[in-house]
Design a protein around this motif. Structure first.
Motif, PDB file in Angstrom:
ATOM      1  N   ALA A   1       9.856  13.131  12.284  1.00  0.00           N
ATOM      2  CA  ALA A   1       9.540  12.301  13.449  1.00  0.00           C
ATOM      3  C   ALA A   1      10.606  11.234  13.656  1.00  0.00           C
TER       4      ALA A   1
ATOM      5  N   LYS B   1      15.733  14.085  17.363  1.00  0.00           N
ATOM      6  CA  LYS B   1      15.802  15.486  17.797  1.00  0.00           C
ATOM      7  C   LYS B   1      15.342  15.680  19.238  1.00  0.00           C
TER       8      LYS B   1
ATOM      9  N   THR C   1       7.992  21.253  20.993  1.00  0.00           N
ATOM     10  CA  THR C   1       6.821  21.945  20.418  1.00  0.00           C
ATOM     11  C   THR C   1       5.820  20.977  19.781  1.00  0.00           C
ATOM     12  N   GLY C   2       6.260  19.740  19.509  1.00  0.00           N
ATOM     13  CA  GLY C   2       5.307  18.741  19.007  1.00  0.00           C
ATOM     14  C   GLY C   2       4.183  18.510  20.013  1.00  0.00           C
TER      15      GLY C   2
ATOM     16  N   TYR D   1       1.026  20.639  19.427  1.00  0.00           N
ATOM     17  CA  TYR D   1       0.129  20.127  18.388  1.00  0.00           C
ATOM     18  C   TYR D   1      -0.532  18.828  18.834  1.00  0.00           C
TER      19      TYR D   1
ATOM     20  N   GLY E   1       0.241  11.412  17.503  1.00  0.00           N
ATOM     21  CA  GLY E   1       1.154  11.984  16.501  1.00  0.00           C
ATOM     22  C   GLY E   1       0.424  12.281  15.201  1.00  0.00           C
TER      23      GLY E   1
ATOM     24  N   ALA F   1      -1.904  15.196  15.702  1.00  0.00           N
ATOM     25  CA  ALA F   1      -1.109  16.433  15.762  1.00  0.00           C
ATOM     26  C   ALA F   1      -0.768  16.907  14.359  1.00  0.00           C
ATOM     27  N   SER F   2      -0.328  15.978  13.534  1.00  0.00           N
ATOM     28  CA  SER F   2       0.075  16.327  12.172  1.00  0.00           C
ATOM     29  C   SER F   2      -1.120  16.877  11.385  1.00  0.00           C
TER      30      SER F   2
ATOM     31  N   ARG G   1      -1.433  27.206  13.785  1.00  0.00           N
ATOM     32  CA  ARG G   1      -0.011  27.543  13.876  1.00  0.00           C
ATOM     33  C   ARG G   1       0.174  28.980  14.373  1.00  0.00           C
TER      34      ARG G   1
ATOM     35  N   GLY H   1      11.204  20.929  17.000  1.00  0.00           N
ATOM     36  CA  GLY H   1       9.953  20.831  16.250  1.00  0.00           C
ATOM     37  C   GLY H   1      10.189  20.650  14.771  1.00  0.00           C
ATOM     38  N   ARG H   2       9.408  21.379  13.975  1.00  0.00           N
ATOM     39  CA  ARG H   2       9.513  21.276  12.514  1.00  0.00           C
ATOM     40  C   ARG H   2       9.882  22.619  11.881  1.00  0.00           C
ATOM     41  N   ASP H   3       9.477  23.715  12.525  1.00  0.00           N
ATOM     42  CA  ASP H   3       9.610  25.046  11.911  1.00  0.00           C
ATOM     43  C   ASP H   3      10.288  26.038  12.851  1.00  0.00           C
TER      44      ASP H   3
ATOM     45  N   ARG I   1       3.078  10.745   7.865  1.00  0.00           N
ATOM     46  CA  ARG I   1       3.197  11.971   8.662  1.00  0.00           C
ATOM     47  C   ARG I   1       4.219  12.933   8.032  1.00  0.00           C
TER      48      ARG I   1
ATOM     49  N   ARG J   1       2.448  20.514   3.476  1.00  0.00           N
ATOM     50  CA  ARG J   1       1.485  21.542   3.861  1.00  0.00           C
ATOM     51  C   ARG J   1       2.001  22.920   3.441  1.00  0.00           C
TER      52      ARG J   1
HETATM   53  O1   DC Z   1       7.587  16.122  16.993  1.00  0.00           O
HETATM   54  P1   DC Z   1       6.268  15.340  17.106  1.00  0.00           P
HETATM   55  O2   DC Z   1       6.339  13.992  16.443  1.00  0.00           O
HETATM   56  O3   DC Z   1       5.790  15.252  18.513  1.00  0.00           O
HETATM   57  O4   DC Z   1       5.204  16.234  16.290  1.00  0.00           O
HETATM   58  C1   DC Z   1       3.873  15.820  16.100  1.00  0.00           C
HETATM   59  C2   DC Z   1       3.298  16.559  14.904  1.00  0.00           C
HETATM   60  O5   DC Z   1       3.129  17.938  15.218  1.00  0.00           O
HETATM   61  C3   DC Z   1       4.140  16.534  13.640  1.00  0.00           C
HETATM   62  O6   DC Z   1       3.823  15.432  12.820  1.00  0.00           O
HETATM   63  C4   DC Z   1       3.830  17.848  12.974  1.00  0.00           C
HETATM   64  C5   DC Z   1       3.425  18.760  14.097  1.00  0.00           C
HETATM   65  N1   DC Z   1       4.450  19.746  14.460  1.00  0.00           N
HETATM   66  C6   DC Z   1       4.550  20.887  13.701  1.00  0.00           C
HETATM   67  O7   DC Z   1       3.832  21.012  12.698  1.00  0.00           O
HETATM   68  N2   DC Z   1       5.413  21.888  14.041  1.00  0.00           N
HETATM   69  C7   DC Z   1       6.214  21.743  15.110  1.00  0.00           C
HETATM   70  N3   DC Z   1       7.055  22.737  15.434  1.00  0.00           N
HETATM   71  C8   DC Z   1       6.169  20.565  15.900  1.00  0.00           C
HETATM   72  C9   DC Z   1       5.273  19.559  15.537  1.00  0.00           C
END
Ligand code: DC
Length: 194
Positions: free
Chosen positions: A11, A15, A33-34, A37, A70, A73-74, A83, A104-106, A150, A157
């Motif tokens: 976060a 990005k 993509t956040g 969530y 946020g 979402a997490s 997912r 995003g994250r993944d 977060r 996870r």
């Molecule tokens: O990027 P963001 O801060 O808006 O994302 C919010 C939450 O969503 C983040 O803490 C984890 C989840 N997330 C995720 O697991 N996979 C993604 N591709 C994007 C966000």
């Protein structure tokens, strides 16, 4: 095959800003993509049902940018069924012409493992907390606690944890201005496009 760019990181690493700038520069579409969530977390109720019923308009809710959204979402993002329900939506977006930037994250590790460019954007905890505090008008010390909580949840996870794809290019924005960070990211994409 459309050109896909995956931009991952914790976060407030920068990005989102980089993704928007790259998509504008190259004329690509952009998916944060956040927001998927965040929308599911904000809906309340059963997150798996919400993920399965998600439509693009859900991403336009006005309350998705808050710190609470946020955290919510997490929390829903740890659920494997949530997912899984979002994979097709993201891959379909990535496959439409003329090309796409997904952040995003993944994205580089799971959603688009064949992305032509993978960036993993990082910044020190303190820099990220200061940026997010300025953005939301919040207290930096509180933001630091919130971001670290977060990050911990996102990294620990079992399902698609936050971590760089083996072939991702690392971009540390701690000491960079926005323009410098964007310039480096654009250079990476330009290099990959040949
Ligand atoms: O990027 P963001 O801060 O808006 O994302 C919010 C939450 O969503 C983040 O803490 C984890 C989840 N997330 C995720 O697991 N996979 C993604 N591709 C994007 C966000």
């Amino acid at each position: 095959m459309p050109f896909t760019i995956a931009i991952d990181g914790p976060a407030a690493s920068g990005k989102g800003t980089i993704s928007r700038a790259i998509s504008a520069h190259f004329g690509f579409r952009h998916l944060d993509t956040g927001l998927l969530y965040r929308a599911i977390g904000a809906m309340g109720g059963d997150p798996i049902a919400a993920a399965r019923a998600l439509v693009p308009q859900d991403l336009d809710r006005p309350d998705l940018r808050t710190a609470e959204a946020g955290q919510a979402a997490s929390r829903v993002a740890v659920i494997p069924e949530v997912r899984a329900a979002l994979v097709d939506f993201q891959r379909r977006f990535a496959l439409e012409e003329p090309g796409a930037v997904l952040d995003g994250r993944d994205i580089g590790s799971v959603i688009c493992p064949d992305a032509r460019v993978k960036l993993y954007v990082i910044a020190s905890d303190e820099v990220r907390a200061a940026r997010r505090a300025a953005e939301l008008g919040a207290d930096p010390a509180q933001m630091l606690i919130e971001l670290q909580e977060r990050d911990r949840r996102d990294s620990e996870r079992a399902a698609a944890p936050l971590r760089p794809a083996p072939d991702a290019v690392m971009l540390d924005t701690s000491a960079l201005t926005i323009d410098q960070a964007v310039e480096r990211a654009i250079a990476e994409v330009a290099r990959a496009r040949g």
